[in-house]
Design an enzyme around this catalytic site. Structure first.
Site, PDB file in Angstrom:
ATOM      1  CG  ASN A   1      -2.053  -1.064   0.981  1.00  0.00           C
ATOM      2  OD1 ASN A   1      -2.213  -1.596  -0.117  1.00  0.00           O
ATOM      3  ND2 ASN A   1      -2.793  -1.375   2.044  1.00  0.00           N
TER       4      ASN A   1
ATOM      5  NE  ARG B   1     -10.495   1.759  -2.867  1.00  0.00           N
ATOM      6  CZ  ARG B   1     -11.787   2.045  -3.079  1.00  0.00           C
ATOM      7  NH1 ARG B   1     -12.553   1.237  -3.773  1.00  0.00           N
ATOM      8  NH2 ARG B   1     -12.294   3.152  -2.594  1.00  0.00           N
TER       9      ARG B   1
ATOM     10  CB  CYS C   1     -10.812  -6.388  -0.704  1.00  0.00           C
ATOM     11  SG  CYS C   1      -9.273  -7.240  -1.084  1.00  0.00           S
TER      12      CYS C   1
ATOM     13  CG  ASP D   1      -5.592  -3.332   6.129  1.00  0.00           C
ATOM     14  OD1 ASP D   1      -6.265  -3.689   5.160  1.00  0.00           O
ATOM     15  OD2 ASP D   1      -5.409  -2.129   6.409  1.00  0.00           O
TER      16      ASP D   1
HETATM   17  N1  EPU Z   1     -14.387   6.493   2.253  1.00  0.00           N
HETATM   18  C1  EPU Z   1     -15.489   7.199   1.831  1.00  0.00           C
HETATM   19  N2  EPU Z   1     -15.356   8.011   0.739  1.00  0.00           N
HETATM   20  C2  EPU Z   1     -14.187   8.131   0.063  1.00  0.00           C
HETATM   21  C3  EPU Z   1     -13.061   7.420   0.515  1.00  0.00           C
HETATM   22  C4  EPU Z   1     -13.189   6.593   1.621  1.00  0.00           C
HETATM   23  O1  EPU Z   1     -16.571   7.095   2.427  1.00  0.00           O
HETATM   24  O2  EPU Z   1     -14.142   8.884  -0.926  1.00  0.00           O
HETATM   25  C5  EPU Z   1     -14.513   5.586   3.421  1.00  0.00           C
HETATM   26  C6  EPU Z   1     -14.369   4.114   3.019  1.00  0.00           C
HETATM   27  O3  EPU Z   1     -15.577   3.595   2.520  1.00  0.00           O
HETATM   28  C7  EPU Z   1     -13.925   3.474   4.310  1.00  0.00           C
HETATM   29  C8  EPU Z   1     -13.083   4.567   4.958  1.00  0.00           C
HETATM   30  O4  EPU Z   1     -13.432   5.795   4.319  1.00  0.00           O
HETATM   31  O5  EPU Z   1     -15.041   3.213   5.118  1.00  0.00           O
HETATM   32  C9  EPU Z   1     -11.598   4.362   4.862  1.00  0.00           C
HETATM   33  O6  EPU Z   1     -11.225   4.148   3.508  1.00  0.00           O
HETATM   34  P1  EPU Z   1      -9.812   4.603   2.933  1.00  0.00           P
HETATM   35  O7  EPU Z   1     -10.050   5.572   1.827  1.00  0.00           O
HETATM   36  O8  EPU Z   1      -8.932   4.984   4.050  1.00  0.00           O
HETATM   37  O9  EPU Z   1      -9.283   3.255   2.311  1.00  0.00           O
HETATM   38  P2  EPU Z   1      -8.515   3.044   0.937  1.00  0.00           P
HETATM   39  O10 EPU Z   1      -7.566   4.140   0.682  1.00  0.00           O
HETATM   40  O11 EPU Z   1      -9.487   2.669  -0.122  1.00  0.00           O
HETATM   41  C10 EPU Z   1      -6.462   1.798   1.966  1.00  0.00           C
HETATM   42  C11 EPU Z   1      -5.839   0.454   1.798  1.00  0.00           C
HETATM   43  C12 EPU Z   1      -6.686  -0.596   2.477  1.00  0.00           C
HETATM   44  C13 EPU Z   1      -6.807  -0.246   3.951  1.00  0.00           C
HETATM   45  C14 EPU Z   1      -7.389   1.167   4.087  1.00  0.00           C
HETATM   46  C15 EPU Z   1      -7.463   1.636   5.528  1.00  0.00           C
HETATM   47  C16 EPU Z   1      -4.745   0.665  -0.338  1.00  0.00           C
HETATM   48  C17 EPU Z   1      -4.687   0.261  -1.770  1.00  0.00           C
HETATM   49  N3  EPU Z   1      -5.745   0.145   0.378  1.00  0.00           N
HETATM   50  O12 EPU Z   1      -7.715   1.720   1.305  1.00  0.00           O
HETATM   51  O13 EPU Z   1      -5.983  -1.827   2.355  1.00  0.00           O
HETATM   52  O14 EPU Z   1      -7.634  -1.181   4.587  1.00  0.00           O
HETATM   53  O15 EPU Z   1      -6.595   2.106   3.347  1.00  0.00           O
HETATM   54  O16 EPU Z   1      -6.202   1.635   6.092  1.00  0.00           O
HETATM   55  O17 EPU Z   1      -3.899   1.403   0.150  1.00  0.00           O
HETATM   56  C18 EPU Z   1      -5.689  -4.085   1.842  1.00  0.00           C
HETATM   57  O18 EPU Z   1      -4.495  -3.837   1.661  1.00  0.00           O
HETATM   58  O19 EPU Z   1      -6.162  -5.266   1.896  1.00  0.00           O
HETATM   59  C19 EPU Z   1      -6.635  -2.991   2.015  1.00  0.00           C
HETATM   60  C20 EPU Z   1      -7.945  -3.119   1.880  1.00  0.00           C
END
Ligand code: EPU
Length: 445
Positions: A28, A98, A122, A311
């Site tokens: 990530n 993403r 996921c 995670d």
């Molecule tokens: N959210 C919103 N609107 C948005 C963006 C996010 O409502 O525009 C919400 C999401 O639905 C969620 C929360 O905010 O409920 C947190 O989401 P975040 O944006 O932080 O997650 P992400 O950037 O999509 C990354 C990691 C995830 C990890 C999360 C939290 C990557 C590619 N993915 O996801 O990793 O769980 O941050 O730390 O960096 C994994 O590696 O298996 C994984 C899922």
């Protein structure tokens, strides 16, 4: 060889993991740093890039845009995008991960337009991207949304004051990419400050960016005219380290993880110690073992950094099935991240889900009918059986369940694991796990 065999691991449990493994660089962080390289026309080098399918997918996407790369024998990747060959990411990447939404800002900086497909990843909740679209619009991008994706245009993005509704990792990264080369200063209030984000900030700083991480999760970025190429050694994967650490504790083994970073894992290490796991920190890594014969139950709430990572939650719930007493886990980051527990129950665990916030604090999912708290009654013996992985982190939870189960477990859908973890069967076998991959044996035969 049947197709079904292509994605299968077979594990016989109760073998303690002993020895040493090396932590991989964080998926990530690296995937975002590959995107960051687009902010310059000059070559960049990322060292020790993990050989996992998620990285291959991102490199393919960047190739469509005009990047060329070389995966060197020492594990580093040299890449450069001297010119943008296409501002559109093709629909075959729709729903894959993403990353496409993070490509908009670099493409706007380099070419003034971008077309990206809808994002995926996921299936652990709704995962909207409204924060991303809002912040890009606030910074001057025109964005049209349709069923298949997003079309964006901007002559030059402008710095502004942003306040994220929730400290989203991806939205923070998006705002940083947009702000680095924007006109003027951008303030991101309520930003996420995960170590992987900070590591990408370090890479961008080497590239010439002016990014300040202030107190109270505020990030201030002064836009610069251009960025240049840089070399970077990405941060180690604290999700992978914790996963193997829990496997070591669960199997009553002793595993040293080279590269494990104590500073990035303070919360995890405290929880591990409280339930009866042990660890010793040395100059180059951390050794994990079982400190108490009977593990103790605990109450955990997942949260943004520096809280307990979402995670880490799935392998931790699996480990807690072996603790004596009732543990409670409140998931506050994703609304649907307990789907995997029904399979653990089928193996003998006693996990009940509830829509209530079982924690000290109410979360965004209060009164929204999501089963986002788990009650784990332990200790329960687990029995090996055939199981199918629903997503990446649940995948390691199932591996862990198999490692402590009686008898043999056959795990299907292991492509999810291979998206995020390097050579898991080989590395587990090298520290004593009884694991084989039927398709690989067939391929050799
Ligand atoms: N959210 C919103 N609107 C948005 C963006 C996010 O409502 O525009 C919400 C999401 O639905 C969620 C929360 O905010 O409920 C947190 O989401 P975040 O944006 O932080 O997650 P992400 O950037 O999509 C990354 C990691 C995830 C990890 C999360 C939290 C990557 C590619 N993915 O996801 O990793 O769980 O941050 O730390 O960096 C994994 O590696 O298996 C994984 C899922």
């Amino acid at each position: 060889m049947s197709d079904a065999n292509l994605n299968v691991y077979r594990i016989r449990g109760h073998r303690p993991l002993r020895g040493g493994i090396r932590a991989q660089a964080a998926k990530n962080a690296v995937t975002k740093q590959l995107v960051a390289s687009l902010l310059t026309a000059e070559p960049c080098r990322l060292r020790d890039v993990p050989d996992i399918t998620e990285i291959d997918v991102v490199l393919d996407m960047l190739t469509e845009i005009g990047a060329t790369y070389d995966r060197r024998d020492d594990g580093s990747v040299d890449l450069a995008t001297p010119r943008i060959a296409s501002t559109a990411i093709s629909e075959r990447y729709s729903g894959v991960n993403r990353i496409p939404i993070l490509l908009i800002a670099p493409l706007l900086h380099r070419a003034g337009m971008a077309r990206v497909p809808v994002v995926g990843g996921c299936n652990i909740g709704e995962r909207p991207i409204d924060f991303h679209v809002d912040l890009l619009r606030k910074m001057g991008a025109e964005i049209d949304e349709d069923d298949d994706g997003y079309t964006a245009r901007a002559d030059r993005l402008r710095g502004t004051v942003l306040a994220l509704p929730y400290p989203s990792v991806g939205a923070t990264e998006n705002a940083i990419f947009a702000a680095c080369l924007a006109e003027g200063t951008t303030v991101i209030n309520n930003a996420a400050v995960e170590p992987e984000i900070v590591d990408t900030v370090l890479f961008l700083q080497k590239m010439g960016a002016l990014i300040q991480i202030d107190t109270d999760r505020k990030i201030v970025i002064e836009g610069v005219e251009e960025l240049h190429g840089a070399h970077h050694d990405p941060v180690r994967d604290r999700i992978e380290v914790a996963s193997f650490a829990m496997a070591s504790v669960a199997t009553e083994g002793r595993l040293r993880i080279e590269g494990a970073d104590q500073a990035a894992m303070i919360t995890f290490l405290n929880i591990l110690r409280k339930i009866g796991g042990g660890f010793e920190v040395d100059a180059g890594g951390i050794t994990f073992f079982r400190a108490r014969e009977a593990l103790k139950p605990i109450h955990i709430e997942t949260d943004v950094h520096p809280g307990f990572m979402t995670d880490w939650q799935q392998p931790m719930v699996t480990l807690l099935t072996q603790a004596h007493g009732v543990s409670v886990v409140h998931e506050t980051v994703y609304e649907k991240r307990f789907g995997y527990t029904s399979t653990l129950n089928a193996m003998g665990a006693n996990i009940t889900l509830t829509n209530d916030c079982l924690g000290g604090k109410a979360c965004r999912f209060t009164d929204r009918n999501f089963p986002h708290s788990a009650i784990v009654q332990g200790a329960t013996a687990l029995a090996g059986r055939q199981i199918e992985i629903p997503d990446l982190r649940a995948g390691f939870a199932y591996l862990l369940a198999a490692l402590i189960a009686d008898g043999e477990t056959t795990i299907f859908g292991t492509r999810f694991i291979e998206r995020g973890y390097v050579n898991v069967p080989e590395r587990l076998a090298s520290v004593g796990a009884d694991i084989d991959v039927p398709s690989r044996q067939a391929a050799v035969a």
